[in-house]
Design a protein around this motif. Structure first.
Motif, mmCIF file in Angstrom:
data_model
loop_
_atom_site.group_PDB
_atom_site.id
_atom_site.type_symbol
_atom_site.label_atom_id
_atom_site.label_comp_id
_atom_site.label_asym_id
_atom_site.label_seq_id
_atom_site.Cartn_x
_atom_site.Cartn_y
_atom_site.Cartn_z
ATOM 1 N N ASN A 38 0.812 -1.219 0.000
ATOM 2 C CA ASN A 38 0.000 0.000 0.000
ATOM 3 C C ASN A 38 0.842 1.266 0.000
ATOM 4 O OD1 ASN A 38 -2.509 -1.235 -0.081
ATOM 5 N ND2 ASN A 38 -2.542 -1.522 2.126
ATOM 6 N N LYS A 39 2.093 1.163 0.403
ATOM 7 C CA LYS A 39 2.950 2.351 0.488
ATOM 8 C C LYS A 39 3.844 2.530 -0.733
ATOM 9 C CE LYS A 39 2.870 2.937 5.423
ATOM 10 N NZ LYS A 39 1.910 3.998 5.442
ATOM 11 N N ALA A 40 4.284 1.426 -1.322
ATOM 12 C CA ALA A 40 5.214 1.496 -2.460
ATOM 13 C C ALA A 40 4.444 1.707 -3.760
ATOM 14 C CB ALA A 40 6.018 0.199 -2.538
ATOM 15 N N PRO A 41 5.073 2.364 -4.732
ATOM 16 C CA PRO A 41 4.441 2.449 -6.059
ATOM 17 C C PRO A 41 4.225 1.029 -6.594
ATOM 18 C CG PRO A 41 6.353 3.900 -5.914
ATOM 19 C CD PRO A 41 6.342 3.063 -4.680
ATOM 20 N N ARG A 42 3.017 0.726 -6.996
ATOM 21 C CA ARG A 42 2.601 -0.644 -7.292
ATOM 22 C C ARG A 42 3.380 -1.293 -8.444
ATOM 23 N NH1 ARG A 42 -2.094 -2.995 -5.268
ATOM 24 N NH2 ARG A 42 -1.510 -1.507 -3.681
ATOM 25 N N LYS A 43 3.419 -0.645 -9.591
ATOM 26 C CA LYS A 43 4.034 -1.305 -10.746
ATOM 27 C C LYS A 43 5.522 -1.591 -10.534
ATOM 28 C CE LYS A 43 4.178 -1.584 -15.687
ATOM 29 N NZ LYS A 43 3.493 -1.204 -16.912
ATOM 30 N N PRO A 44 6.314 -0.628 -10.056
ATOM 31 C CA PRO A 44 7.721 -0.973 -9.807
ATOM 32 C C PRO A 44 7.864 -2.124 -8.805
ATOM 33 C CG PRO A 44 7.433 1.398 -9.739
ATOM 34 C CD PRO A 44 6.068 0.793 -9.837
ATOM 35 N N TRP A 45 7.021 -2.139 -7.788
ATOM 36 C CA TRP A 45 7.068 -3.220 -6.797
ATOM 37 C C TRP A 45 6.776 -4.568 -7.466
ATOM 38 C CZ3 TRP A 45 8.724 -3.106 -1.895
ATOM 39 C CH2 TRP A 45 8.425 -4.190 -1.079
ATOM 40 N N LEU A 46 5.756 -4.571 -8.330
ATOM 41 C CA LEU A 46 5.382 -5.811 -9.024
ATOM 42 C C LEU A 46 6.441 -6.255 -10.029
ATOM 43 C CD1 LEU A 46 1.590 -5.121 -9.626
ATOM 44 C CD2 LEU A 46 2.577 -6.799 -8.054
ATOM 45 N N LEU A 47 7.276 -5.348 -10.480
ATOM 46 C CA LEU A 47 8.364 -5.706 -11.387
ATOM 47 C C LEU A 47 9.617 -6.158 -10.627
ATOM 48 C CD1 LEU A 47 8.033 -2.824 -13.994
ATOM 49 C CD2 LEU A 47 7.656 -5.257 -14.418
ATOM 50 N N ILE A 48 9.888 -5.512 -9.506
ATOM 51 C CA ILE A 48 11.113 -5.797 -8.753
ATOM 52 C C ILE A 48 11.047 -7.149 -8.054
ATOM 53 C CG2 ILE A 48 12.474 -5.069 -6.744
ATOM 54 C CD1 ILE A 48 11.842 -2.153 -7.639
ATOM 55 N N MET A 49 9.945 -7.446 -7.401
ATOM 56 C CA MET A 49 9.879 -8.676 -6.603
ATOM 57 C C MET A 49 10.046 -9.958 -7.439
ATOM 58 S SD MET A 49 9.863 -8.049 -3.408
ATOM 59 C CE MET A 49 10.834 -6.574 -3.581
ATOM 60 N N PRO A 50 9.397 -10.107 -8.594
ATOM 61 C CA PRO A 50 9.692 -11.289 -9.417
ATOM 62 C C PRO A 50 11.138 -11.283 -9.918
ATOM 63 C CG PRO A 50 7.627 -10.319 -10.107
ATOM 64 C CD PRO A 50 8.260 -9.357 -9.143
ATOM 65 N N GLY A 51 11.692 -10.090 -10.147
ATOM 66 C CA GLY A 51 13.106 -9.999 -10.533
ATOM 67 C C GLY A 51 14.016 -10.526 -9.437
ATOM 68 N N VAL A 52 13.675 -10.204 -8.194
ATOM 69 C CA VAL A 52 14.439 -10.720 -7.056
ATOM 70 C C VAL A 52 14.300 -12.243 -6.987
ATOM 71 C CG1 VAL A 52 14.554 -10.753 -4.522
ATOM 72 C CG2 VAL A 52 14.320 -8.573 -5.732
ATOM 73 N N GLN A 53 13.090 -12.740 -7.192
ATOM 74 C CA GLN A 53 12.877 -14.185 -7.179
ATOM 75 C C GLN A 53 13.678 -14.858 -8.295
ATOM 76 O OE1 GLN A 53 8.424 -13.573 -6.896
ATOM 77 N NE2 GLN A 53 8.633 -15.544 -5.875
ATOM 78 N N MET A 54 13.733 -14.233 -9.448
ATOM 79 C CA MET A 54 14.503 -14.778 -10.558
ATOM 80 C C MET A 54 15.986 -14.854 -10.181
ATOM 81 S SD MET A 54 14.850 -13.378 -14.469
ATOM 82 C CE MET A 54 15.463 -11.806 -13.928
ATOM 83 N N CYS A 55 16.507 -13.785 -9.603
ATOM 84 C CA CYS A 55 17.915 -13.786 -9.185
ATOM 85 C C CYS A 55 18.174 -14.873 -8.144
ATOM 86 C CB CYS A 55 18.300 -12.419 -8.626
ATOM 87 S SG CYS A 55 18.355 -11.125 -9.876
ATOM 88 N N ALA A 56 17.228 -15.060 -7.221
ATOM 89 C CA ALA A 56 17.378 -16.108 -6.205
ATOM 90 C C ALA A 56 17.379 -17.494 -6.849
ATOM 91 C CB ALA A 56 16.270 -15.997 -5.163
ATOM 92 N N ALA A 57 16.541 -17.687 -7.868
ATOM 93 C CA ALA A 57 16.520 -18.982 -8.567
ATOM 94 C C ALA A 57 17.856 -19.235 -9.252
ATOM 95 C CB ALA A 57 15.373 -19.023 -9.580
ATOM 96 N N PHE A 58 18.409 -18.205 -9.878
ATOM 97 C CA PHE A 58 19.714 -18.361 -10.521
ATOM 98 C C PHE A 58 20.812 -18.593 -9.482
ATOM 99 C CE2 PHE A 58 18.009 -15.685 -14.244
ATOM 100 C CZ PHE A 58 17.569 -16.806 -14.912
ATOM 101 N N MET A 59 20.696 -17.925 -8.338
ATOM 102 C CA MET A 59 21.663 -18.136 -7.260
ATOM 103 C C MET A 59 21.573 -19.572 -6.751
ATOM 104 S SD MET A 59 24.120 -17.237 -5.340
ATOM 105 C CE MET A 59 24.302 -15.516 -5.664
ATOM 106 N N LEU A 60 20.365 -20.077 -6.584
ATOM 107 C CA LEU A 60 20.199 -21.471 -6.172
ATOM 108 C C LEU A 60 20.824 -22.429 -7.195
ATOM 109 C CD1 LEU A 60 16.582 -21.430 -4.728
ATOM 110 C CD2 LEU A 60 18.640 -22.168 -3.505
#
Length: 186
Positions: A38-60
């Motif tokens: 509710n506090k963060a700009p929605r679209k950037p948040w929705l773009l960043i979090m899957p990007g973080v998950q992608m990086c974590a998958a590659f790290m794994l």
């Protein structure tokens, strides 16, 4: 990942801890994730979090390919789970902003079907990949690549800005709240 942990360490406890690292954050961070959504700009948040998950998958994938210690796998998986937990409320609360009210029930049903479908099809796909002799690292890379589709879809969709309730509406809610409290105290 749980099957890899079981095969490598032969410990149900470590498998359970690894699953908790991925899913536990959903339990623990849902409310803070809602506040952040509710506090963060929605679209950037929705773009960043899957990007973080992608990086974590590659790290794994990298860690598995190097036979890293369990603790590193646990941390990378917890990082992925945390990004998922922080993304889920923003994603779920965006659905009503993206569809007309008359289509909301169908959109929620479709989202639920997609979520449950991945839980059913994911292990099936991994089973097929195993038959094709792909390594766990290669499977984790494939998982990471799937996040590109999520990021691309969100990038193409116009996500409306969530508007705060008007002062008049908030005042009306406060009046109802005060009335209910007075009635309960009497």
């Amino acid at each position: 990942l749980p099957a890899y942990v079981q095969r490598r360490w032969d410990s149900g406890g470590l498998v359970g801890a690894m699953v908790f690292a991925q899913l536990g954050p959903l339990l623990l961070l849902s409310i803070p994730g809602s506040v952040l959504a509710n506090k963060a700009p929605r679209k950037p948040w929705l773009l960043i979090m899957p990007g973080v998950q992608m990086c974590a998958a590659f790290m794994l994938a990298f860690l598995v390919s190097r036979n890293a210690a369990y603790g590193w796998l646990f941390l990378a998986n917890a990082f992925m789970g945390t990004a998922n937990a922080l993304n889920a409320p923003a994603f779920q609360s965006s659905i009503p902003m993206l569809v007309h009210r008359r289509d909301l029930a169908g959109a929620i049903s479709l989202n639920t079907a997609q979520l449950n479908g991945t839980r059913v099809l994911g292990p099936l796909i991994v089973g097929l990949m195993t038959l094709l002799h792909l390594t766990v690292s290669q499977m984790l890379i494939a998982n990471g690549v799937t996040f590109l589709f999520v990021v691309a879809a969100i990038a193409l969709v116009e996500v409306p800005v969530a508007r705060a309730r008007s002062e008049e509406h908030t005042s009306e809610l406060q009046s109802h709240h005060d009335l209910v409290c007075r009635l309960l105290l009497e």
